[in-house]
Design a protein around this motif. Sequence first.
Motif, PDB file in Angstrom:
ATOM      1  N   ARG A   1      -0.367  43.342  29.609  1.00 48.84           N
ATOM      2  CA  ARG A   1       1.076  43.692  29.082  1.00 48.84           C
ATOM      3  C   ARG A   1       1.978  42.555  28.844  1.00 48.84           C
ATOM      4  O   ARG A   1       2.704  42.727  28.216  1.00 48.84           O
ATOM      5  N   TYR A   2       1.772  41.715  29.564  1.00 50.75           N
ATOM      6  CA  TYR A   2       2.415  40.510  29.429  1.00 50.75           C
ATOM      7  C   TYR A   2       2.104  39.780  27.960  1.00 50.75           C
ATOM      8  O   TYR A   2       3.054  39.430  27.194  1.00 50.75           O
ATOM      9  N   LEU A   3       0.820  39.875  27.560  1.00 51.87           N
ATOM     10  CA  LEU A   3       0.388  39.282  26.351  1.00 51.87           C
ATOM     11  C   LEU A   3       1.157  40.085  25.323  1.00 51.87           C
ATOM     12  O   LEU A   3       1.437  39.681  24.129  1.00 51.87           O
TER      13      LEU A   3
ATOM     14  N   ILE B   1      -0.095  33.856  23.867  1.00 50.13           N
ATOM     15  CA  ILE B   1      -1.642  33.168  24.020  1.00 50.13           C
ATOM     16  C   ILE B   1      -1.552  31.724  23.785  1.00 50.13           C
ATOM     17  O   ILE B   1      -2.142  30.903  24.765  1.00 50.13           O
ATOM     18  N   ARG B   2      -0.973  31.333  22.910  1.00 52.80           N
ATOM     19  CA  ARG B   2      -0.977  29.595  22.823  1.00 52.80           C
ATOM     20  C   ARG B   2      -0.401  29.037  23.972  1.00 52.80           C
ATOM     21  O   ARG B   2      -0.828  27.905  24.431  1.00 52.80           O
ATOM     22  N   ASP B   3       0.816  29.475  24.380  1.00 58.68           N
ATOM     23  CA  ASP B   3       1.970  28.836  25.428  1.00 58.68           C
ATOM     24  C   ASP B   3       1.049  28.939  26.747  1.00 58.68           C
ATOM     25  O   ASP B   3       0.944  27.896  27.360  1.00 58.68           O
ATOM     26  N   LEU B   4       0.328  29.986  26.778  1.00 51.89           N
ATOM     27  CA  LEU B   4      -0.563  30.347  28.301  1.00 51.89           C
ATOM     28  C   LEU B   4      -1.620  29.111  28.076  1.00 51.89           C
ATOM     29  O   LEU B   4      -2.049  28.605  29.158  1.00 51.89           O
ATOM     30  N   ARG B   5      -2.462  28.832  27.098  1.00 53.52           N
ATOM     31  CA  ARG B   5      -3.582  28.263  26.808  1.00 53.52           C
ATOM     32  C   ARG B   5      -2.789  26.850  27.090  1.00 53.52           C
ATOM     33  O   ARG B   5      -3.543  26.094  27.936  1.00 53.52           O
ATOM     34  N   ILE B   6      -2.041  26.325  26.447  1.00 52.27           N
ATOM     35  CA  ILE B   6      -1.251  24.947  26.697  1.00 52.27           C
ATOM     36  C   ILE B   6      -0.906  24.878  28.219  1.00 52.27           C
ATOM     37  O   ILE B   6      -1.096  23.678  28.714  1.00 52.27           O
ATOM     38  N   MET B   7      -0.329  25.730  28.740  1.00 50.77           N
ATOM     39  CA  MET B   7       0.222  25.770  30.224  1.00 50.77           C
ATOM     40  C   MET B   7      -1.017  25.322  31.240  1.00 50.77           C
ATOM     41  O   MET B   7      -0.904  24.703  32.113  1.00 50.77           O
ATOM     42  N   HIS B   8      -2.197  26.052  30.916  1.00 53.49           N
ATOM     43  CA  HIS B   8      -3.439  25.729  31.733  1.00 53.49           C
ATOM     44  C   HIS B   8      -4.057  24.741  31.203  1.00 53.49           C
ATOM     45  O   HIS B   8      -5.298  24.569  31.735  1.00 53.49           O
TER      46      HIS B   8
ATOM     47  N   GLN C   1      -8.006  45.718  21.653  1.00 59.20           N
ATOM     48  CA  GLN C   1      -7.646  45.820  22.977  1.00 59.20           C
ATOM     49  C   GLN C   1      -8.541  45.373  24.063  1.00 59.20           C
ATOM     50  O   GLN C   1      -8.149  44.675  25.064  1.00 59.20           O
ATOM     51  N   LYS C   2      -9.819  45.445  23.613  1.00 58.30           N
ATOM     52  CA  LYS C   2     -10.759  44.728  24.821  1.00 58.30           C
ATOM     53  C   LYS C   2     -10.405  43.195  24.835  1.00 58.30           C
ATOM     54  O   LYS C   2     -10.832  42.553  25.903  1.00 58.30           O
ATOM     55  N   LYS C   3     -10.391  42.867  23.584  1.00 54.57           N
ATOM     56  CA  LYS C   3      -9.939  41.278  23.815  1.00 54.57           C
ATOM     57  C   LYS C   3      -8.851  40.806  24.363  1.00 54.57           C
ATOM     58  O   LYS C   3      -8.737  39.777  24.877  1.00 54.57           O
ATOM     59  N   ILE C   4      -7.797  41.504  24.048  1.00 52.53           N
ATOM     60  CA  ILE C   4      -6.521  41.244  24.725  1.00 52.53           C
ATOM     61  C   ILE C   4      -6.655  41.424  26.413  1.00 52.53           C
ATOM     62  O   ILE C   4      -6.322  40.331  27.151  1.00 52.53           O
ATOM     63  N   VAL C   5      -7.476  42.332  26.707  1.00 52.62           N
ATOM     64  CA  VAL C   5      -7.812  42.307  28.235  1.00 52.62           C
ATOM     65  C   VAL C   5      -8.574  40.839  28.566  1.00 52.62           C
ATOM     66  O   VAL C   5      -8.179  40.427  29.738  1.00 52.62           O
ATOM     67  N   ALA C   6      -9.533  40.685  27.799  1.00 47.87           N
ATOM     68  CA  ALA C   6     -10.370  39.420  28.040  1.00 47.87           C
ATOM     69  C   ALA C   6      -9.390  38.410  27.931  1.00 47.87           C
ATOM     70  O   ALA C   6      -9.696  37.242  28.996  1.00 47.87           O
TER      71      ALA C   6
END
Length: 90
Positions: A80-82, A27-34, A65-70
């Motif tokens: 799945r990737y997360l 999550i952190r890496d994707l946030r930074i990437m974006h 699980q709902k937050k993971i999807v969000a």
Amino acid sequence: MLKYFHFYNIMAFRREAEEMKTMYERIRDLRIMHNMSQDDLAKAMGYKDRSMITKIEGGKVDISQKKIVAFAEVLGTTPRYLMDGDEVEE
């Protein structure tokens, strides 16, 4: 041949390193990437401020699980990737 072997080892190492990351690190890496700040992600996720994002990225709280999807939707990936680091080909 040696050059190919070296490339293969580097790619295998990168894959292993990705699999060892936690969901929170992804999550952190994707946030930074974006180019998103914790405040930006908090706002997109409906949190009042970045404190919850700080806790999530630090692995201090579990997320539903709902937050993971969000998170996946906001970060442009799949749940799945997360969770597993597995990329799904579509």
